[in-house]
Structures are given as C-alpha cells and as structure tokens.
Write an enzyme that holds these catalytic residues in place. Structure first.
Site, PDB file in Angstrom:
ATOM      1  N   TYR A 187       0.822  -1.224   0.000  1.00 26.37           N
ATOM      2  CA  TYR A 187       0.000   0.000   0.000  1.00 26.37           C
ATOM      3  C   TYR A 187       0.853   1.271   0.000  1.00 26.37           C
ATOM      4  O   TYR A 187       2.037   1.220   0.264  1.00 26.37           O
ATOM      5  CB  TYR A 187      -1.089  -0.028   1.066  1.00 26.37           C
ATOM      6  CG  TYR A 187      -0.775  -0.033   2.543  1.00 26.37           C
ATOM      7  CD1 TYR A 187       0.445   0.319   3.071  1.00 26.37           C
ATOM      8  CD2 TYR A 187      -1.794  -0.387   3.433  1.00 26.37           C
ATOM      9  CE1 TYR A 187       0.652   0.332   4.437  1.00 26.37           C
ATOM     10  CE2 TYR A 187      -1.582  -0.379   4.806  1.00 26.37           C
ATOM     11  CZ  TYR A 187      -0.358  -0.009   5.305  1.00 26.37           C
ATOM     12  OH  TYR A 187      -0.159   0.005   6.644  1.00 26.37           O
ATOM     13  N   GLU A 188       0.221   2.357  -0.346  1.00 29.68           N
ATOM     14  CA  GLU A 188       0.937   3.627  -0.594  1.00 29.68           C
ATOM     15  C   GLU A 188       2.011   3.464  -1.672  1.00 29.68           C
ATOM     16  O   GLU A 188       3.048   4.130  -1.633  1.00 29.68           O
ATOM     17  CB  GLU A 188       1.569   4.183   0.688  1.00 29.68           C
ATOM     18  CG  GLU A 188       0.605   4.511   1.793  1.00 29.68           C
ATOM     19  CD  GLU A 188      -0.450   5.529   1.395  1.00 29.68           C
ATOM     20  OE1 GLU A 188      -0.199   6.337   0.504  1.00 29.68           O
ATOM     21  OE2 GLU A 188      -1.542   5.479   1.976  1.00 29.68           O
ATOM     22  N   GLY A 189       1.735   2.609  -2.625  1.00 26.14           N
ATOM     23  CA  GLY A 189       2.680   2.368  -3.719  1.00 26.14           C
ATOM     24  C   GLY A 189       3.543   1.150  -3.438  1.00 26.14           C
ATOM     25  O   GLY A 189       4.310   1.138  -2.480  1.00 26.14           O
ATOM     26  N   GLN A 214       7.755   2.506  -5.806  1.00 28.93           N
ATOM     27  CA  GLN A 214       8.814   3.287  -5.143  1.00 28.93           C
ATOM     28  C   GLN A 214      10.084   3.276  -5.989  1.00 28.93           C
ATOM     29  O   GLN A 214      10.782   4.295  -6.113  1.00 28.93           O
ATOM     30  CB  GLN A 214       9.139   2.706  -3.755  1.00 28.93           C
ATOM     31  CG  GLN A 214       7.948   2.541  -2.823  1.00 28.93           C
ATOM     32  CD  GLN A 214       7.162   3.802  -2.612  1.00 28.93           C
ATOM     33  OE1 GLN A 214       7.747   4.881  -2.471  1.00 28.93           O
ATOM     34  NE2 GLN A 214       5.841   3.704  -2.615  1.00 28.93           N
TER      35      GLN A 214
END
Lengths: 596, 596
Positions: free
Chosen positions: A438-440, A445
């Site tokens: 999650y969050e990429g 990243q």
C-alpha cells in the site's frame, strides 16, 4: 509489557546521527532540544506501551465489523483513540496555527514509530489523517484549512485518502470517479473507491474523505484528475455537523493482516451525488495527492521499522525464556535458553541489525526534511529537500521489505509455537505483508527512485551521498580493531556497488528502459542496504567516541554495526550483479509471455 | 484450473538430470521406463488437478473442527481421501509385498510434489502415513508389518508420528512420556504429545500412532527413548477393529496456515494407560524415528517446491490477466497486462528459477536414494546413500526457506488484491511458513548438515560434489553465448564459496563450534543455492543439446537457468562472507544475552 519503546536507541540516533542539535537551531524549532525530545518520547511511550500495545492482539482477534453501512472498531479502540487525540498526538508535527504542536519531523518520527509498533492497525487512522491535514495545508483555501484542520488535529474528525478504484490500482490514469459541478462552486461525485483505509468507523464524529475524481471536461490520464473534500457528514458554517452526505461504505475487506483497520469499499453518489468541494485548482489533484503520499510513504516506511522492532522484541523475550537443547560448545550439561544457540543468536542479530539500520536511515531522512522546511538559506533548503526526496522511496520500499524478513525470522525463532496464532508472532508476519504494497508497491517506489530521483538530476544526489559515504570510510580508517576494519571494507564494497548501479541506471535508461526497470527494485534495495550501512558506520564511530560512558550500550552498537557489515552489506554485491545483468532484453527479459 | 502439474518439466528433470534411464536398469525397477513415468504422472495429475486442488481453498476457509475429542475434516476431504487411496497413491513407493506399487522414489517424488501443490493440508495425512510405513518396514516385526502396513497402504488406516511434547520440541532428550511394561510384552503409555499432524480425524477407520516414550529403567537423554505402536482402536487378530484405546485428542491448534490439517494435542493414558506395542528394541526409538524423519524431511522439502510452484502458477495467471499502467519502454499507448512490466517479470522469473532449481535438486536426490537402495554393488550403494544423506537436510532446509520467499513474491505480484484473503495468494504465504519449522527447523537441518553430513566424513561428500560441479563448468566452457558464459562464471564463483564454507566448517568445528554453528544455516543455504545452480547448469546443457526439437521449452529452460545464474547464484558470495566472519566469538556472537 508486550512492547517497550526503544527510547535509548531513538535518542542516540536523533542526537548522534540525525543532528538533533542542528535541528534545534532552525527557526521555529528552538524548543526542540534533547530534553524536549526525551520528554515527548517518554510521554508517547507511556500511551503506546500501556494503552495501545495491549489492544494490538485484540484487534487481530476481534477486527472491525461492518453492519449495514456502519463499521464498529475493535472494542477498546474508540476509547484509546480519545486518549491519543486528547494527548495531542495527532498534532505533533502540525503547525501551531492550527492547534498542532509544531515539533520537527525528527521528533515526530519516533512517536510515529512507537505508535505503529504498539498497534499497526490503530495507527493507520492517524496516519491517513496526517496525510489529509498535509494536503489541506498545502492546497486548501484558508477557509478550508480553518474549517477542517483543527478538527482533524483535535481528533474530532479523521481523514482518508481515496485513490484506488477497481480498475485503477497503481495506475491513477485510469480513475473514473466523476465530479459534476453544481454551478455554485460545489460538485457532486459519483463512483466507487476501494481499499480505503479507515474509510468508515465509529471512532470520530465525522470523516473527511479526500477524493480523486474527474470533472466533465477534464483531459484524459493523470492530468485530468482533481482533488475533492467529501465529508461523511456535511459541515455547517459554525462547524457543527449537518446531514449525512451521499458516501456509503458498502463492505470491508477480509484481509491477511491489519485486521482491526477497516479497509472500505466506498460508494459515492448512489443517492443523487456526494457533495464535494474542490481543493486547489481543477486537474491538479494528483500533484496535491503526492504531497499526502510522500508523507504517507515515509510513514509506511516507519511502519516497517515499527513492526520489525516489535517482532524483534517478542523474539528476544521468547529466546530468553524458552529452554531447549544443550549448547553446541559443551559449556553446559543441561538444556539452556535458546538465546544461547548460535543460530538463534544469528537470527536475533539479523533482526536487530536490520531494524537499527532502518531506523537510523529513516530518522536521518526526517532531519533532512526538517532542514528542507526551515533552513533560512533557500539553496540549503533545496539541497536537503532533494536528499529527502531521494530517501523517501528507499525508506518506504526498503524498510518495508525488510520488515517481512524480520517478522518471518521472528516466527522462526519461536519454532512450532510461532505458527500457533495464540503466540502472537504470526500476527507481525501477516501484518507486515501489506507494507510493501500500500501507498505504492516497492516497484512503484523503485520507479520513483529511478525516474524522479536519479535520472532527473543526472544522479547528482546519489553521487553526493556516495561521496559522503567516502568521508565516513575515511573516518573508519582512523580506527583499528576488527569491527572497524570489517565495516570499512564492506561499506567500501557496498558504496562501489551502489555507484555501479547508479551508473547503470544513468547510462541505460534512455536506450534500454526495460533493462533499467527490471533492476529498479534491486537498485532500491541496494541503496537501502548501503545507505543504512553508512548510518551504522556513523553509529559505530559515535559509539566509539562515547564508549566509556556506557560500555554495554555502545559496545552493543558497535557489535550490531559489525554484524550489519558482515551479514547485510555483502548482499549489495549480489544485487549489483543482478542489476547489471539485464541488458538488451536478455536475462530477466529473455522469457516471453508465453514461456511463463 | 487452479493448478496444472508441470509434467513436462518434471519429465525433463527425471530424464535429463536425475537419470531415469539408469534407475530403470536397477534390479526391481525394470518397469520404471519413461513411458511408465509419464503414465503415472498423468494419472496423478488428473486426481490432483481435478479433485484435490479445488479443495485447497475450501480447507483454508473451513478447517478441521474439534468437538468433544472427535475431529471432522473439511467437507470433501474424506471422499477425496477415498479416491486417493483407491487409486493406489499411498503405495507408489512402497513394496509390492505389502500391496504397494514398488516404484522408484524418482517416480514417487513428482507424485508427492503434485499432491502437495494441489493441497498441502490434505497431503500431510499421506505424508505421515508414509513415515509410519517406512518405520514399520525397517524396524517392525514381520507380524507388525503384516498387521499394519497393508492397511496403511490401502488407506483404511492412517499413521502419525508422536515426538513433540510441551517441554520437548527440537530436543527429544527431554521426552517424558512413560511406557510401562505389562509383563505380557505389551506396554501402557502415559503422557502428552503436541503438534501431532492429523493426530485425530474422520478420514479413515483407524489411526496408527507411532509414539516415542521411555520405559521405566531407560537411560536419560536420547538413548533412553523407545518407539511404540499405539493404535486408536485395538486391532483384533483377524485385522478387525476392537475397543477404543486410551489415547484422546484434547484439542487442535489454531494456526497461521495449513488450517485443514488438524494439529492435535494427544493425551495418552488418562484412563488407565494407552496400550502400546514396542517396535524393534527398547531404547532404539530415536534411531527408528530418524528413518521416518529422513523420509518425512525429504517430503517436506518437496512441500516447499510444491507450494512455490502453486504460488508461481497463480501469480503468472494474475499477471497475464491484470491490466495496469503503460509499458515503461513506450511500446504501447494503453495500459497493458502487468506481465509486461519488467519488475513483475523479474518477480515471476525469480519465483520460477528458484522453483525449477529446487525441483531439479530434489529429484536428483531422489535418484540417489534409488541407487542407494537398489544398486547391485554395495560400495556404490554406500556412496550414493552418502550423497543422498548429504542432500536431505539441504532439500528440507533450502527448498522450504525459498518457498516463503516465493510465496511472498506471489502476494506482491497480486498487489493489493494479494492481501485480500479471497484472492488466495495469501494462503500460500501462510501455509509455507510452517515448512521451515516442522520435521526439524532449518537450524536442525543445518546442524545435521554440519555434524553428520560434513564433519563425520571430513567433508568427503561435499568435496566430491564440488568436483563434479567442476566437470559441469568444463562442459559449459564448450559453449559460447552470453547465457553459458554467465552460468559458467557464476557457478564457478558459487562453487568456490561453497568450498570455502566447507573448509571453514572443517577447520573450526573443534576449536570454535559456536562460530561454525552461527553460520550453519547460511552454509545450508549456500549449499542449496550452488547445488541447485549446478542442476540448472546441467539443465542448460541438456536444453542446448535438444533445443531444435522444442525451441520454446528448451529456450525457456536456458533463459531460466541464466536468470538463476545472475540473480540467485550471486547470493552465494554474500553467504560466504557472513559464514567466514564468525570467529572466536566475534561478529554474530559478540552481543551478550543482556545486550539483546
């Protein structure tokens, strides 16, 4: 006590590696002394250890429950959230003007670590609220800031980020949620958002959803996305709550871990349209969302460190208690506690070295962010901002990847008991598994690290960091002793591998992007290993300078750094080989789709 | 179809790497031709794919249930077990004399792989029964063999292994279960056994528990343990079942994974004593148990390969279906299936290379076992037995450790969906986590590898294998082309690292055992990586020789071997550094207990 905040190590890193003294000299941070830091950390630890940590296992066993659109959090969470916000913890890093505490990120970061270590599921609610606050402060109108931010900081309300849709995960270009202007400056939103963390719950009176959507004439792709505030309950001009808005939680997910954190499917506009307010300008939503995301990505990196430390603490406690088998060196005739067995020692040392290295790297990054925000010299601000931005995908990607390794080792230390859910070690293994997603994802990243953080400046920041590693290697050379020699040699080899990877990225990105992106995650991991190894080397030097004042603590730091040098840094060379092997569609790309 | 047995790769490995033709020349294995193997594998695949694989997720959602001492298996399992035993699958490798099929281990092994890939929880029941059969055939009296083995092979009854007690996990010296002789040749057993896989269930009429216990005058430690048969129901002389014996399942565990497989706590003798029958001689129980354990350890290694392959297949299917983001090389304007993204390709290739390497190594080991059992020349038998015994802890330890890595990558390929239980990818991540623990943790395997398999023969087998790798490196040199050059260089470096690790073990074990055992797991992993890399190199040579007959299959084999060389073999050097760093209580052992 199931969790004890590692305050001593935190303060050591803040002071010796992240330069707390320098941060305290920045305008507006004059109160950020070591004493303040210690007082804040002590208070934070009290809440995290006594209130939040015991609820962690409770949340795993009694997750949030959905019932006809309403979500009830795990028993005890609502009361704990009250204590959290009443203690002012939501506002640690936020501005005094909006009822925050205005402390540096460097002091906020260990608080975030403790919070996440104590209770990962719980901590996601403040984490998302932080993101919402940050986006509003950056892009919202003054009226929006005044209306929402103090309530969010005070914990009367919480915030969410609404990005993902069933067809739009990593790729936000595919977002389809519609926002129709009403002619009065407001919009009506229609669409479905999934994976909305704490998207519905009963811990606060209102939920401020920040939602990506498209206006009717918006261009296609990511340049046609706008950001909207969609409150769960309408907010009257006096700040009181009005009617229910047309956003509803139609279900929550059944997940591998972080079960107490409700992951909502939100339906916008099934009953006429959800009333929304544009944040900033139309079509600039992704840009604003990235502000939230950068903060959130750093915080998720901290989650990795936090769950790693919690898993480490649990494994150490078990290893000191469980009696099994005689020592291999014949030093005792009876069975001993398993911490006396070399392989258990190795596993614990691996967990410890990775966690300490990751912590050091993340706190150093936090200090870079503080300087970037507050330094009086603009050029300095830009320079430190560039370093911070280089480090964010590494903190997010590497610290979460290692949390899975550490949590898995934690299960292994427990042997058969580790596989039994009642023991609790397995929860960290399950919880950690979301962090690289999650969050990429780590790949996202890594794309960021390659494209925006390495190629865009021609590798300038990367090379600058490699030069600074060289200075640390010089400093190590002034010490003899096997630990220092080991660190010097391994860090030098690691820095060379990192330089080779950066060189490969720079020289191949244009002519062979597939080859570069085939190794992008490996480059991220290599950078994490080497940059954290650099911090461990600096820690070693600081420990040597202070050793006589506390031989056990500083001796442990040197031993852990040495272990890092000998067990973690050598992985860098293996990653280098793999990164450099992808050329011209060979190696990783040689298999066609059909051949898989 | 949620699982498709990789029969083509299995047959390739059997024929080209494990020497099926040679196995078919051994006395008693004359029928083990390629045609037979193919027919057996095809039949096995039918059952595994159509019947057992669909029940895998069912078992995760509706685990076995305990109720007042009785355990009811997941719906559908009992019927599936009937089909399994009626097809003769329990007897594949067991002797014709006891109604088995008498096939080589090399043919049995792919059947075991399929079974485990299809349904890990289910497969544990036959796996434990295999162990019981093996122990009875080796140490039981002819009367015991006749009484129990045909029923076990026919699946009317199943078998268990009862080793662990609450205070005796890895350390069997601590076993306390008592066995009191009754004067008529029988014994009464009293004690508690935990972690008994399929220790109670409703899939068969009787359960034959093999139990480690101590007779009253037994010496302390592992030399005072005897092995007993304790049937759940007494067996009359005509083979019919009598009264219930005094062994009862008091609970089953709530586990992270393999939920359909009931893990029982068994209470022996709470109502006067459980009637037991000595197997072989008193105080030789551990020796007999090791016979079961060696077979079981190899089988658990196969479980690692199996779950890795299943996770790989699921990830590939998802990657070919999920559309997200445009390609990084600009080759398409629209979003593409994620298998087109280089990092997804890298993850899938890693999963594939590890799985194929592990499969090749394990099948080669199975062939060694066949030669060790059937070769007419005693010296040859001993030589191959030694190689097999060297490989067993590696197959168990390395193939299970990598299964966790592969299953975790499988989750990652699925992104956010991977964390949602309904998707199914998370089950493999949970299931795989037991494999490095049961039947001896990786550390126990590594102790075995160091002590009994390396030190005892002065490293003779290890050195012999390293010499044979040298021959393969020679053969690689006859080929040009980047893939062959890569493999040659990386395999050579790997073999040197392995030789260095073996040298370190041999020269330090006496004077510094802690240093050696601090690196024992790393030595095991290094050996696994290099020996499987050797098989991948051999596969590459075989593929090159056959390439024109099936360019896609053999081309994929060469590409996968190259990927293994460039992404997996370089890990060997990192392990070497870590192994050699532990000297004289430094490095891993430098931290005292208090410092953790």
């Amino acid at each position: 006590m199931s969790y004890i905040a590692p305050i001593k190590d935190m303060l050591f890193v803040m002071k010796e590696l992240a330069g707390l003294d320098e941060i305290g000299k920045l305008p507006g941070f004059e109160e950020a002394t070591l004493d303040t830091a210690q007082a804040v950390l002590d208070e934070s630890a009290k809440l995290c250890e006594a209130v939040l940590a015991p609820l962690n296992v409770e949340g795993d066993r009694n997750p949030s429950v959905w019932n006809e659109g309403a979500v009830t959090a795990t028993p005890g969470f609502k009361e704990a959230f009250r204590q959290f916000v009443e203690g002012g913890w939501q506002g640690v890093q936020h501005p005094l003007d909006y009822e925050g505490q205005g402390l540096p990120k460097l002091i906020g970061t260990p608080c975030i670590e403790m919070l996440n270590a104590a209770n990962l599921s719980f901590s996601l609610c403040p984490l998302l609220t932080d993101g919402a606050i940050e986006a509003l402060l950056t892009a919202g109108s003054e009226e929006q800031k005044q209306r929402y931010v103090p309530k969010l900081i005070g914990g009367e309300w919480t915030g969410t980020m609404n990005l993902t849709e069933p067809q739009a995960g990593s790729d936000l270009a595919l977002v389809r949620t519609r926002a129709e202007p009403q002619g009065d400056g407001t919009y009506r939103l229609f669409g479905t958002k999934i994976f909305i963390t704490w998207g519905e719950h009963d811990m606060a009176d209102n939920i401020v959803h920040l939602v990506l959507a498209r206006t009717p004439d918006a261009p296609e792709g990511v340049k046609g996305i706008s950001l909207f505030i969609v409150p769960k309950f309408h907010v009257n001009d006096d700040g009181s709550l009005g009617a229910r808005n047309d956003v509803h939680c139609v279900s929550i997910e059944h997940k591998l871990g972080i079960k107490a954190s409700p992951t909502a499917v939100l339906q916008f506009g099934d009953h006429g349209g959800a009333l929304g307010y544009l944040v900033g300008e139309e079509n600039r939503g992704l840009e604003y969302m990235f502000i939230m995301m950068n903060a959130a990505r750093f915080a998720v990196g901290m989650q990795g460190i936090a769950v790693a430390d919690r898993a480490y603490q649990k494994a150490v406690a078990y290893a000191k208690e469980r009696v099994q088998s005689r020592p291999v060196d014949g030093s005792a005739k009876e069975a001993v506690t398993i911490i006396h067995h070399p392989d258990v020692r190795r596993m614990l040392a691996t967990m410890r070295a990775l966690t300490e290295g990751a912590r050091a790297l993340a706190y150093v990054a936090a200090a870079e962010s503080d300087i970037a925000h507050r330094h009086p010299d603009e050029a300095k601000r830009a320079e430190h901002q560039a370093v911070y931005e280089y480090l964010v995908p590494i903190v997010k990607g590497w610290c979460t990847e290692l949390s899975i390794e550490v949590a898995s080792l934690g299960v292994q230390v427990h042997g058969g008991m580790g596989f039994i859910e009642e023991t609790g070690a397995a929860q960290y293994y399950r919880d950690a598994r979301i962090l690289t997603i999650y969050e990429g994802t780590t790949a996202i990243q890594a794309n960021d690290l390659v494209s925006r953080k390495t190629l865009r400046d021609g590798g300038a920041v990367a090379k600058q960091l490699i030069d600074r590693i060289g200075e640390t290697i010089q400093a190590l050379s002034a010490h003899d002793g096997a630990a220092f020699v080991s660190m010097r040699d391994r860090l030098q080899a690691g820095a060379r591998s990192l330089a080779a990877a950066v060189g490969f990225v720079l020289s191949n990105a244009k002519r062979d992007p597939n080859a570069v992106f085939a190794g992008s995650v490996l480059y991220l991991q290599l950078a994490g290993i080497v940059l954290a190894g650099w911090q461990m080397a600096r820690a070693m030097l600081a420990a040597a300078a202070n050793e006589s004042t506390d031989p056990s603590f500083y001796g442990a730091k040197i031993a852990t750094a040495r272990f890092y040098a000998e067990h973690v840094l050598p992985r860098a060379a293996a990653l280098e080989v793999a990164i450099l092997s992808a050329k011209g569609g060979e190696g990783v790309l040689a298999l066609s789709e059909d051949q898989f």
